[in-house]
Structures are given as C-alpha cells and as structure tokens.
Design an enzyme around this catalytic site. Structure first.
Site, PDB file in Angstrom:
ATOM      1  N   ASP A  12     -50.560-110.429  23.795  1.00  0.00           N
ATOM      2  CA  ASP A  12     -49.738-109.201  23.754  1.00  0.00           C
ATOM      3  C   ASP A  12     -49.851-108.404  22.452  1.00  0.00           C
ATOM      4  O   ASP A  12     -48.822-107.989  21.881  1.00  0.00           O
ATOM      5  CB  ASP A  12     -48.265-109.550  24.024  1.00  0.00           C
ATOM      6  CG  ASP A  12     -48.028-110.169  25.388  1.00  0.00           C
ATOM      7  OD1 ASP A  12     -48.996-110.349  26.146  1.00  0.00           O
ATOM      8  OD2 ASP A  12     -46.865-110.494  25.698  1.00  0.00           O
ATOM      9  N   LYS A 110     -49.468-109.705  32.857  1.00  0.00           N
ATOM     10  CA  LYS A 110     -48.336-110.563  33.243  1.00  0.00           C
ATOM     11  C   LYS A 110     -47.047-109.765  33.224  1.00  0.00           C
ATOM     12  O   LYS A 110     -46.936-108.761  32.523  1.00  0.00           O
ATOM     13  CB  LYS A 110     -48.245-111.779  32.320  1.00  0.00           C
ATOM     14  CG  LYS A 110     -48.067-111.426  30.860  1.00  0.00           C
ATOM     15  CD  LYS A 110     -48.126-112.654  29.984  1.00  0.00           C
ATOM     16  CE  LYS A 110     -47.874-112.311  28.533  1.00  0.00           C
ATOM     17  NZ  LYS A 110     -46.567-111.697  28.281  1.00  0.00           N
ATOM     18  N   CYS A 155     -43.777-115.089  23.717  1.00  0.00           N
ATOM     19  CA  CYS A 155     -44.989-115.233  24.535  1.00  0.00           C
ATOM     20  C   CYS A 155     -46.010-116.204  23.947  1.00  0.00           C
ATOM     21  O   CYS A 155     -46.673-116.921  24.692  1.00  0.00           O
ATOM     22  CB  CYS A 155     -45.585-113.868  24.812  1.00  0.00           C
ATOM     23  SG  CYS A 155     -44.506-112.909  25.914  1.00  0.00           S
TER      24      CYS A 155
HETATM   25  C1  VGL Z   1     -42.574-110.585  24.863  1.00  0.00           C
HETATM   26  C2  VGL Z   1     -40.340-110.250  25.184  1.00  0.00           C
HETATM   27  C3  VGL Z   1     -40.583-109.557  26.343  1.00  0.00           C
HETATM   28  C4  VGL Z   1     -43.660-111.166  23.998  1.00  0.00           C
HETATM   29  C5  VGL Z   1     -42.842-109.903  26.027  1.00  0.00           C
HETATM   30  O1  VGL Z   1     -44.820-110.711  24.103  1.00  0.00           O
HETATM   31  O2  VGL Z   1     -43.356-112.090  23.226  1.00  0.00           O
HETATM   32  N1  VGL Z   1     -41.323-110.762  24.453  1.00  0.00           N
HETATM   33  N2  VGL Z   1     -41.846-109.386  26.752  1.00  0.00           N
END
Ligand code: VGL
Ligand code: ZN
Length: 201
Positions: A12, A110, A155
């Site tokens: 991410d 995702k 994540c």
């Molecule tokens: C994430 C919260 C919501 C992350 C993704 O990438 O850690 N955290 N969506």
C-alpha cells in the site's frame, strides 16, 4: 542474501497513506526511495493496492452517527472505521509518484468488496477469503517473503502474520515502514508478529 526464492511485497505505498493523503501515515513518503532500492534486490516483486469502492463498509461515512477511528462490529468481527481513502480510480489510490511501480510484476488489489475490509495481502478481514497471493508465490517457488510499506501496524503486520501462517519465512524491514499507531495498535502488531515468528529487522 540469496534472493532467488525470495519475494519483496510492497504494501500500500499509495498517495492516501502519504503526506496530504486521506489517511496519511506520518513519514509515509520517507520510505519510497528505500523501497525503490530494495526492489532491485529481488527477482519477485509484488505490490498491494488498497482499492475500495465508494461507500465501502470500512468508511466511517458509510455508517450514520459514526466517526473515523471508532470501532463497529461486523459479521467477521471488530472493524475500525476509517476516513474515506483509496477509492478505486482516485488520485489517493494511485501509487506514490516516486515509487518505481514498473518494477512490480504483480499487483494485488484488496478491499474491493463493499462489505469486507482487507488489511492483509493474503486474506480479507474474515481471515477466510483468499486473495490468491499464496498460490502465485508458491507456484513461483517462493519460500521467503520480505515486507515493506504502509502501514506497519495494519496492512504490513496483518500480511506478515498471514504469510507466516501460509508457511513462508517472513521478514519485515521496519525502516521501510511507518505506523499509524492508534490506541496501542503498534505494540499489539509487534507482539502478534513476534508470536508468529516474523523477523522484524
Ligand atoms: C490500511 C487502514 C485501512 C493500511 C488500509 O494500508 O495499513 N490501513 N486501509
Ligand atoms: Zn483501506
């Protein structure tokens, strides 16, 4: 390091988790240059991309009377509510502009099912619905995975723990991650990774 059967998984590294983003992680931008360098050491590089539809159930705005960072009970368990972030096709969902995304061979999206969030690169938050990443890696004879990216306590940690339970040898390069650290989430994540045998270096 013999990186023959090692994969780098970049979690991410998207605008919304970097400065000015909807769910900015402090120092998120600072990991990008190091990730670019790290990618060159691996012959398997996979990205994840948080990829939510509008009105995703993990968004506080989808629940009347609820605010970001409050917790609700979902059919699959507790879910933290987040500000709207990483909406499919938005600038916030795009990779950081300095990230050399051409070096990724596969991108696992995702969180695209409206009713279920997905922190981990391997399983959605019901811990049951697979993303297919295990099969991709095993069919490429990958036995060890190294994780970097955002956010360490969500994540990255969920992915690391799942990778260990899927039988991979797991390393997290902490200097190439940054944490949200919400109500002790970082300490809990470190403990879970420890118990799972994840090496945090
Ligand atoms: C994430 C919260 C919501 C992350 C993704 O990438 O850690 N955290 N969506
Ligand atoms: Zn998300």
């Amino acid at each position: 390091m013999n990186s023959k059967n090692q994969a780098l998984i970049v979690i991410d590294a998207q605008n919304d988790f970097c400065s000015g983003g909807a769910l900015a992680v402090a120092g998120g931008d600072d990991v990008v240059a190091g990730i670019n360098a790290e990618m060159r050491k691996f012959n398997t590089v996979v990205f994840t991309q948080d990829w939510h539809p509008e009105s995703h159930s993990s968004f506080a705005s989808s629940h009347s009377g609820m605010a970001a960072y409050e917790v609700i009970e979902m059919p699959y368990g507790r879910q933290i509510l987040w500000p709207d972030h990483c909406v499919q096709g938005s600038k916030g969902a795009a990779f950081h502009p300095s990230l050399e995304s051409n070096l990724a061979q596969n991108i696992i999206r995702k969180g695209f099912r409206r009713g279920i969030d997905s922190y981990s690169a391997f399983f959605e938050n019901d811990h049951e619905t697979a993303t297919g990443l295990t099969g991709y890696l095993k069919s490429r004879d990958v036995s060890g995975v190294t994780l970097v990216g955002l956010a360490l306590d969500f994540c990255v940690a969920f992915s690391a723990v799942d990778a260990a339970s899927e039988g991979f040898d797991v390393t997290v390069i902490s200097s190439l991650t940054r944490a949200i650290d919400l109500d002790g989430s970082l300490e809990r994540a470190m403990n879970r990774m420890n118990e799972a045998g994840v090496k945090v270096v």
